[in-house]
Design a protein around this motif. Structure first.
Motif, PDB file in Angstrom:
ATOM      1  N   ALA A  80       5.347   1.528   5.705  1.00 25.76           N
ATOM      2  CA  ALA A  80       6.137   2.489   4.929  1.00 25.76           C
ATOM      3  C   ALA A  80       6.417   1.943   3.523  1.00 25.76           C
ATOM      4  CB  ALA A  80       7.448   2.781   5.656  1.00 25.76           C
ATOM      5  N   VAL A  81       6.738   0.659   3.448  1.00 27.37           N
ATOM      6  CA  VAL A  81       6.992   0.030   2.134  1.00 27.37           C
ATOM      7  C   VAL A  81       5.726   0.081   1.284  1.00 27.37           C
ATOM      8  CG1 VAL A  81       7.440  -2.204   1.008  1.00 27.37           C
ATOM      9  CG2 VAL A  81       8.864  -1.468   2.930  1.00 27.37           C
ATOM     10  N   PHE A  82       4.600  -0.293   1.883  1.00 32.96           N
ATOM     11  CA  PHE A  82       3.328  -0.249   1.143  1.00 32.96           C
ATOM     12  C   PHE A  82       3.032   1.172   0.661  1.00 32.96           C
ATOM     13  CE2 PHE A  82       1.304  -4.195   3.342  1.00 32.96           C
ATOM     14  CZ  PHE A  82       1.864  -5.016   2.386  1.00 32.96           C
ATOM     15  N   THR A  83       3.219   2.137   1.544  1.00 33.08           N
ATOM     16  CA  THR A  83       2.911   3.531   1.194  1.00 33.08           C
ATOM     17  C   THR A  83       3.779   3.985   0.026  1.00 33.08           C
ATOM     18  OG1 THR A  83       2.367   3.983   3.497  1.00 33.08           O
ATOM     19  CG2 THR A  83       2.797   5.887   2.103  1.00 33.08           C
ATOM     20  N   LEU A  84       5.067   3.705   0.141  1.00 32.78           N
ATOM     21  CA  LEU A  84       6.006   4.141  -0.895  1.00 32.78           C
ATOM     22  C   LEU A  84       5.630   3.543  -2.244  1.00 32.78           C
ATOM     23  CD1 LEU A  84       8.711   5.688  -1.343  1.00 32.78           C
ATOM     24  CD2 LEU A  84       9.864   3.494  -1.028  1.00 32.78           C
ATOM     25  N   PHE A  85       5.449   2.232  -2.263  1.00 30.95           N
ATOM     26  CA  PHE A  85       5.119   1.570  -3.530  1.00 30.95           C
ATOM     27  C   PHE A  85       3.746   1.992  -4.037  1.00 30.95           C
ATOM     28  CE2 PHE A  85       8.626  -1.189  -2.420  1.00 30.95           C
ATOM     29  CZ  PHE A  85       9.154  -1.536  -3.643  1.00 30.95           C
ATOM     30  N   ALA A  86       2.794   2.107  -3.129  1.00 34.02           N
ATOM     31  CA  ALA A  86       1.430   2.453  -3.548  1.00 34.02           C
ATOM     32  C   ALA A  86       1.391   3.857  -4.151  1.00 34.02           C
ATOM     33  CB  ALA A  86       0.479   2.355  -2.359  1.00 34.02           C
ATOM     34  N   LEU A  87       2.071   4.805  -3.502  1.00 34.46           N
ATOM     35  CA  LEU A  87       2.090   6.175  -4.034  1.00 34.46           C
ATOM     36  C   LEU A  87       2.774   6.210  -5.399  1.00 34.46           C
ATOM     37  CD1 LEU A  87       2.924   8.332  -0.878  1.00 34.46           C
ATOM     38  CD2 LEU A  87       0.861   8.465  -2.267  1.00 34.46           C
ATOM     39  N   TRP A 120       8.079  -3.506  13.040  1.00 30.96           N
ATOM     40  CA  TRP A 120       7.773  -4.298  11.849  1.00 30.96           C
ATOM     41  C   TRP A 120       6.577  -3.683  11.129  1.00 30.96           C
ATOM     42  CZ3 TRP A 120       3.743  -6.809   9.649  1.00 30.96           C
ATOM     43  CH2 TRP A 120       4.035  -7.760   8.681  1.00 30.96           C
ATOM     44  N   VAL A 121       5.545  -3.359  11.907  1.00 34.82           N
ATOM     45  CA  VAL A 121       4.316  -2.813  11.319  1.00 34.82           C
ATOM     46  C   VAL A 121       4.633  -1.505  10.601  1.00 34.82           C
ATOM     47  CG1 VAL A 121       2.084  -1.783  11.893  1.00 34.82           C
ATOM     48  CG2 VAL A 121       2.757  -3.930  12.955  1.00 34.82           C
ATOM     49  N   LEU A 122       5.429  -0.670  11.251  1.00 33.37           N
ATOM     50  CA  LEU A 122       5.783   0.631  10.676  1.00 33.37           C
ATOM     51  C   LEU A 122       6.563   0.448   9.373  1.00 33.37           C
ATOM     52  CD1 LEU A 122       5.700   3.703  11.322  1.00 33.37           C
ATOM     53  CD2 LEU A 122       7.967   3.423  12.327  1.00 33.37           C
ATOM     54  N   ALA A 123       7.529  -0.476   9.406  1.00 30.99           N
ATOM     55  CA  ALA A 123       8.364  -0.697   8.219  1.00 30.99           C
ATOM     56  C   ALA A 123       7.523  -1.196   7.047  1.00 30.99           C
ATOM     57  CB  ALA A 123       9.466  -1.709   8.551  1.00 30.99           C
ATOM     58  N   VAL A 124       6.655  -2.145   7.309  1.00 27.16           N
ATOM     59  CA  VAL A 124       5.833  -2.696   6.221  1.00 27.16           C
ATOM     60  C   VAL A 124       4.866  -1.629   5.706  1.00 27.16           C
ATOM     61  CG1 VAL A 124       4.060  -4.409   5.664  1.00 27.16           C
ATOM     62  CG2 VAL A 124       6.053  -5.079   6.998  1.00 27.16           C
ATOM     63  N   LEU A 143      -0.915 -12.054  14.449  1.00 24.69           N
ATOM     64  CA  LEU A 143      -0.123 -11.744  13.259  1.00 24.69           C
ATOM     65  C   LEU A 143      -1.010 -11.137  12.171  1.00 24.69           C
ATOM     66  CD1 LEU A 143       2.132 -14.946  13.144  1.00 24.69           C
ATOM     67  CD2 LEU A 143       2.758 -12.657  13.912  1.00 24.69           C
ATOM     68  N   ALA A 144      -2.237 -11.654  12.055  1.00 24.65           N
ATOM     69  CA  ALA A 144      -3.173 -11.101  11.064  1.00 24.65           C
ATOM     70  C   ALA A 144      -3.497  -9.646  11.408  1.00 24.65           C
ATOM     71  CB  ALA A 144      -4.452 -11.941  11.020  1.00 24.65           C
ATOM     72  N   SER A 145      -3.593  -9.339  12.689  1.00 24.12           N
ATOM     73  CA  SER A 145      -3.851  -7.947  13.101  1.00 24.12           C
ATOM     74  C   SER A 145      -2.686  -7.061  12.676  1.00 24.12           C
ATOM     75  CB  SER A 145      -4.021  -7.846  14.619  1.00 24.12           C
ATOM     76  OG  SER A 145      -5.030  -8.703  15.049  1.00 24.12           O
ATOM     77  N   ALA A 146      -1.468  -7.546  12.901  1.00 21.29           N
ATOM     78  CA  ALA A 146      -0.294  -6.756  12.506  1.00 21.29           C
ATOM     79  C   ALA A 146      -0.299  -6.509  11.000  1.00 21.29           C
ATOM     80  CB  ALA A 146       0.986  -7.493  12.919  1.00 21.29           C
ATOM     81  N   LEU A 147      -0.653  -7.546  10.253  1.00 15.10           N
ATOM     82  CA  LEU A 147      -0.705  -7.420   8.789  1.00 15.10           C
ATOM     83  C   LEU A 147      -1.807  -6.444   8.372  1.00 15.10           C
ATOM     84  CD1 LEU A 147       0.594  -8.684   6.217  1.00 15.10           C
ATOM     85  CD2 LEU A 147      -1.276 -10.314   6.204  1.00 15.10           C
ATOM     86  N   ALA A 148      -2.944  -6.539   9.039  1.00 18.60           N
ATOM     87  CA  ALA A 148      -4.075  -5.660   8.699  1.00 18.60           C
ATOM     88  C   ALA A 148      -3.738  -4.204   8.998  1.00 18.60           C
ATOM     89  CB  ALA A 148      -5.314  -6.097   9.492  1.00 18.60           C
ATOM     90  N   VAL A 149      -3.121  -3.959  10.143  1.00 17.72           N
ATOM     91  CA  VAL A 149      -2.745  -2.583  10.500  1.00 17.72           C
ATOM     92  C   VAL A 149      -1.757  -2.034   9.469  1.00 17.72           C
ATOM     93  CG1 VAL A 149      -1.547  -1.169  12.220  1.00 17.72           C
ATOM     94  CG2 VAL A 149      -3.179  -2.897  12.971  1.00 17.72           C
ATOM     95  N   SER A 150      -0.767  -2.863   9.096  1.00 20.30           N
ATOM     96  CA  SER A 150       0.232  -2.426   8.100  1.00 20.30           C
ATOM     97  C   SER A 150      -0.439  -2.116   6.767  1.00 20.30           C
ATOM     98  CB  SER A 150       1.269  -3.521   7.861  1.00 20.30           C
ATOM     99  OG  SER A 150       1.874  -3.882   9.041  1.00 20.30           O
TER     100      SER A 150
END
Lengths: 304, 275
Positions: free
Chosen positions: B31-38, B25-29, B113-120
């Protein structure tokens, strides 16, 4: 009875309009194995949840090891008890070992104890596999391993053998017998009356939230005085002789069908019936005496 | 006896994080953030006729718009089944039969869950951050770190709302419906309504009322927190020109965000304790 480890006093609980438990009182002594039996919806799981303090009683009180289950001090008692719910789905993305280590952390048990426990419940070879790939029986074994963590003194097992194959059921009861010999107190709910009949010290029979009866299997049988059944396998032509000899016996009922005769009689007439049968031994090739089954007892109390 | 045993909270939090890492889940999110951010960082100035990585302020302004949509949605999806999911699985009773209080379970769930979100979030926005820092130096790093931190705080606010929804809901289906409704309400509808009110009042809405209205939405708190920290960006946002000056205080905004995290959690605990 030895000291009451579990003391349920006048407990009632409703869910909306549905009365799940009504004025239930019972005690479980130290080292005792109590079987909870009853139809679906009889209140077995609700009673176990009340005993664990997971839900509050509308009236009455439950004490475990002397402590009220909804009291502040119950946290310490929780370290001595274990619970296996009727059906629990663990975390798919964790392995069996990781799952058990998670529960070990919460129970304050050393993680080093986990591999041996998985071996004990027959999951040693699957310890590294994700729970996602476990069968229902394997999940149940994992649940049992979780319950055994930390050498609990009091066990609550809600339909613990659901999903287990015959070998798994045998292993489960073997482990339970070992725990009992160590003095562990246990409450076990089950639908499978034949399975628990020989294994529990006492039974509590619930029906529609009420405790209909409690006691050892022998006490429950005696309480109803259900007739026993004497089954005779007859020689060819023996049916007539049996009808003549047993047909009009007071307090007994005879049924002859397909070369078999079944006499239902009260316990106190058993010897008299057997003497008559012995006098007509030539008409009989085999005999079987059946005590009322636990199912008969259960139905007898349920209908009473 | 301590009200909270932090070992128990940590055990729950570790399990939650581990599950999200293991499920990718962390990896997928990330990746989505990276793609959109770039994409947004590179093409964000296309309307002005140019492409490529621009200054830190304009890039952050573009990323704020992205984060306002994505982070709350992901936080709500992450947390809506935190409690109701355990209840439906049958594992909630098992957990509560252990020497674990409801407060420890709730807090452990939230922190994990907040840690997972922060890492993502860090992983997802980190690549753009590195590119911007290479171009803009330490000042850019400071602003970008502020953006990422505020994005995580906004995510935690929506995560706290999701946990509250999870406690209140009778089923996962109901919880997911409420979570999506909250996202629509806070992210899409709220600002439209606010703008409508501004237009109808012909700009006569007192700045203090508008300020309070902005503080009443964690997504707007995040927006204002980032907009007011960047001089060049202030001018891009109509709302910032009519909002009260007091809103520029990062302390007030941070306190509002903190309240958006703590209040839903407190309500969730109150309800969970009584359930």
């Amino acid at each position: 009875m030895s000291t009451a480890v579990i003391d349920v006093a006048g407990v009632s609980r409703s869910f909306g309009e549905v009365r799940a438990l009504a004025d239930v009182s019972l005690c479980v002594g130290e080292g005792e194995l109590l079987g909870l039996i009853g139809h679906n919806g009889a209140g077995k799981s609700t009673l176990i949840k009340l005993m664990l303090g997971l839900i509050a009683a509308d009236a009455g009180e439950v004490r475990i090891a002397g402590a009220p289950v909804r009291g502040r001090g119950f946290r310490d008692v929780r370290r001595r008890i274990a619970y296996l719910p009727e059906s629990v789905v663990f975390y798919d993305n964790l392995s069996g070992l990781e799952t058990l280590e998670f529960f070990a952390d919460l129970k304050g048990v050393a993680r080093a104890a986990c591999p041996a426990l998985l071996d004990e419940v027959g999951l040693g070879a699957a310890a590294a596999r994700n729970v996602r790939g476990y069968s229902k029986g394997m999940r149940q074994r994992l649940g049992f391993a979780q319950a055994l963590l930390g050498k609990p003194e009091i066990l609550f097992l809600d339909e613990p053998t659901g999903g287990l194959d015959p070998e798994g059921i045998r292993e489960f009861y073997a482990i339970l017998a070992r725990l009992k010999s160590r003095g562990v107190t246990a409450v076990l709910s089950s639908h499978n009356l034949a399975q628990i009949e020989e294994r529990v010290d006492r039974l509590a029979l619930l029906q529609r939230g009420r405790l209909k009866a409690a006691g050892s299997v022998a006490e429950l049988r005696a309480g109803l005085n259900l007739p026993l059944a004497i089954i005779l396998k007859l020689r060819a032509g023996g049916a007539g002789a049996m009808r003549e000899a047993l047909g009009s016996l007071e307090g007994c009922a005879l049924r002859v069908e397909d070369g078999l005769a079944e006499v239902r009689c009260p316990h106190e007439r058993k010897m008299a019936v057997l003497e008559i049968i012995a006098a007509h031994a030539g008409a009989v090739t085999d005999i079987d005496i059946r005590e009322p089954s636990l199912e008969d007892v259960f139905l007898g109390y349920a209908e009473s | 006896m301590a009200l909270l045993e932090f070992g128990q909270v940590a055990a729950i939090a570790r399990k939650e994080l581990r599950e999200r890492l293991r499920s990718r889940w962390v990896l997928a999110v990330a990746a989505v953030f990276t793609l959109f951010a770039l994409t947004i960082a590179y093409f964000g100035a296309a309307q002005q006729g140019t492409i490529g990585f621009k200054g830190i302020e304009l890039t952050i302004a573009s990323l704020v718009s992205l984060a306002i949509y994505l982070v709350p949605l992901i936080a709500l999806i992450l947390g809506y089944d935190a409690i109701v999911g355990e209840r439906e699985r049958g594992s909630l009773d098992l957990l509560l039969s252990l020497p674990l209080t409801r407060a420890e379970l709730l807090l452990g769930k939230f922190l994990g869950l907040a840690s997972a979100l922060a890492v993502s979030t860090f992983a997802g926005f980190g690549l753009v951050g590195i590119l911007l820092v290479v171009q803009g130096g330490a000042g850019a790093a400071f602003h970008y770190a502020g953006f990422m931190l505020s994005a995580i705080l906004m995510g935690m606010a929506f995560l706290a709302l999701a946990v509250l929804v999870s406690v209140l809901s009778a089923s996962k289906t109901a919880a997911s419906g409420i979570a999506i409704t909250l996202w629509f309400a806070f992210v899409l509808v709220y600002d439209l309504v606010l703008l409508g009110v501004l237009v109808l009042s012909e700009g006569r809405l007192p700045a203090s009322v508008l300020g309070a209205a902005l503080l009443a939405n964690p997504a707007d708190v995040f927006r204002v927190l980032n907009v007011f920290s960047l001089e060049q960006v202030k001018t891009l946002y109509g709302l910032s020109t009519v909002a009260a000056d007091t809103l520029t205080s990062p302390w007030l905004l941070s306190a509002a965000m903190l309240a958006w995290i703590l209040l839903p959690l407190a309500l969730a605990f109150r309800k969970f304790r009584r359930s």
